[in-house]
Design an enzyme around this catalytic site. Sequence first.
Site, PDB file in Angstrom:
ATOM      1  N   GLU A 268       0.839  -1.203   0.000  1.00 26.92           N
ATOM      2  CA  GLU A 268       0.000   0.000   0.000  1.00 26.92           C
ATOM      3  C   GLU A 268       0.871   1.249   0.000  1.00 26.92           C
ATOM      4  OE1 GLU A 268      -1.954  -0.553   3.738  1.00 26.92           O
ATOM      5  OE2 GLU A 268      -3.368  -2.028   2.981  1.00 26.92           O
ATOM      6  N   TYR A 311       4.103  17.834  11.668  1.00 25.13           N
ATOM      7  CA  TYR A 311       5.097  16.856  12.127  1.00 25.13           C
ATOM      8  C   TYR A 311       6.493  17.439  12.297  1.00 25.13           C
ATOM      9  CZ  TYR A 311       1.941  13.896   9.177  1.00 25.13           C
ATOM     10  OH  TYR A 311       0.895  13.287   8.542  1.00 25.13           O
ATOM     11  N   CYS A 338      -1.977  33.040  10.961  1.00 20.24           N
ATOM     12  CA  CYS A 338      -1.753  33.506  12.334  1.00 20.24           C
ATOM     13  C   CYS A 338      -1.485  32.334  13.272  1.00 20.24           C
ATOM     14  CB  CYS A 338      -2.970  34.289  12.796  1.00 20.24           C
ATOM     15  SG  CYS A 338      -3.368  35.579  11.625  1.00 20.24           S
ATOM     16  N   GLU A 339      -0.368  31.669  13.045  1.00 21.70           N
ATOM     17  CA  GLU A 339       0.097  30.572  13.892  1.00 21.70           C
ATOM     18  C   GLU A 339       1.617  30.595  13.828  1.00 21.70           C
ATOM     19  OE1 GLU A 339      -1.690  28.230  15.585  1.00 21.70           O
ATOM     20  OE2 GLU A 339      -3.664  28.486  14.673  1.00 21.70           O
TER      21      GLU A 339
HETATM   22  C1  LIG Z   1      -1.055   5.916   5.227  1.00 21.35           C
HETATM   23  C2  LIG Z   1      -1.113   4.475   4.978  1.00 21.35           C
HETATM   24  C3  LIG Z   1      -0.362   3.897   3.946  1.00 21.35           C
HETATM   25  C4  LIG Z   1       0.603   4.678   3.080  1.00 21.35           C
HETATM   26  O1  LIG Z   1       1.768   5.039   3.734  1.00 21.35           O
HETATM   27  P1  LIG Z   1       2.985   5.712   2.945  1.00 21.35           P
HETATM   28  O2  LIG Z   1       3.961   6.016   3.998  1.00 21.35           O
HETATM   29  O3  LIG Z   1       2.480   6.920   2.271  1.00 21.35           O
HETATM   30  O4  LIG Z   1       3.501   4.696   1.974  1.00 21.35           O
HETATM   31  C5  LIG Z   1      -0.524   2.540   3.710  1.00 21.35           C
HETATM   32  N1  LIG Z   1      -1.357   1.788   4.473  1.00 21.35           N
HETATM   33  C6  LIG Z   1      -2.086   2.310   5.473  1.00 21.35           C
HETATM   34  C7  LIG Z   1      -2.981   1.427   6.245  1.00 21.35           C
HETATM   35  C8  LIG Z   1      -1.977   3.662   5.762  1.00 21.35           C
HETATM   36  O5  LIG Z   1      -2.688   4.173   6.774  1.00 21.35           O
END
Ligand SMILES: *Cc1c(COP(=O)(O)O)cnc(C)c1O
Length: 404
Positions: A268, A311, A338-339
């Site tokens: 993913e 972050y 304004c931060e």
């Molecule tokens: C955010 C997320 C990703 C993607 O993460 P990257 O660091 O952008 O590759 C994949 N899987 C899940 C469950 C996520 O929450």
Amino acid sequence: MKYNKNIFTVDKCKLNKVVKKFETPIFCYSEKKITENIINFRNNFKSFSPVICFSTKSNCNLEILKLIKRNGLGADVVSKGELMIALKAGINSKKIVFSGVGKTRSELIYAIEKNILLINSESKSEILEIESIAKSKNKKVDIGIRLNPNTDAKTLKQISTGKKENKFGINEKTFIEVLEYIKSSKFLNLKCLSVHIGSQILDHKPYQKMLNVLQKLIKKIDYNFEYIDLGGGMGIDYNKDNKKFNYKKYNQMIKKFLKKNKTKIIFEPGRSIIGDTAILISKVIYIKENSKKDFIIVDAAMNDLMRPALYGAKHRIVPLKKTNKKTKKTYDFVGPICETTDKFLTTNKFQKLNEKDYIIICDVGAYGSSLSSNYNIRPKPAEILIRGSKINVIKKRQKLKDII
Ligand SMILES: *Cc1c(COP(=O)(O)O)cnc(C)c1O
């Protein structure tokens, strides 16, 4: 993306052409770079042909998703909205996985009706909710369970997700309990074991630990998963200091894992596909001189690019037009909001800037536009996609009248 005769150029498009035509701030993507990243990602793991589900939350521009779909990827979504936009981009529902700790009943119903590849569940209660919907539809639903592997991803603590104190996933003990329950359920089909330990991970060792945890669990429960979903998280080289994620090692680790387990791998990735494919062009509004460093007040702000404020992330900043002048300055690049955290970067040795000059904030493709907001009632920027020397508007700048 490089300088051509001292002008920052994306593919074959010199950016002075862009700022003549469009208002700033503006997100600018390279189609070529996106395609290259997808090809490279796939090549890194070609021996086992993984299912690659692009993390829609990293970038949910419809035209970008269409491009990603044309390059053969599926989608990882975390809300009904993301599922809808992934489908609208033409992504096949059998290439979509749905993650997230708090999917509501109506979101789950929608996902079940769309027959997606997997709902990756993150709690016992959610599994029961899925079962109750499946029962009401007299359907067997394919699910995955997200394990919390208690693995430190060695990344920023705000984007670490795989430790036991993080809200994500199910711990091993609960996993074993729910597994027994699911085995006897007529409405649930457990197909996948999933993990995602965090984001912007540059060290491959946490992934080895994660795989070890998975191996141990699989051995213990003696269950055949059709899929193992390893999540995303592979980091990119934001600082251009050549700290790169070692795909070769990760590939070897997975190949070894696959020798012991006959299963399909899902990834993913978000950032590693889209992160370095876009820049944010911004204009210097004012320069406020200060004793040690000058404030460069630009027209982009934390609402457009939230990562530094959220972050403490650092994005390199470079001038749109390089000059050859010798004077170097220390600058604080800040937005108009304004931060105090509305600040992008402190940098030294920057070429001397003038008001109305343009700057480029680098590597904003991931968690840039998707995290943008209307804070301070600022309209979201336009987004353009460059192909060769051609500029395609893939999102119009929001109009104030539409948000007021
Ligand atoms: C955010 C997320 C990703 C993607 O993460 P990257 O660091 O952008 O590759 C994949 N899987 C899940 C469950 C996520 O929450």
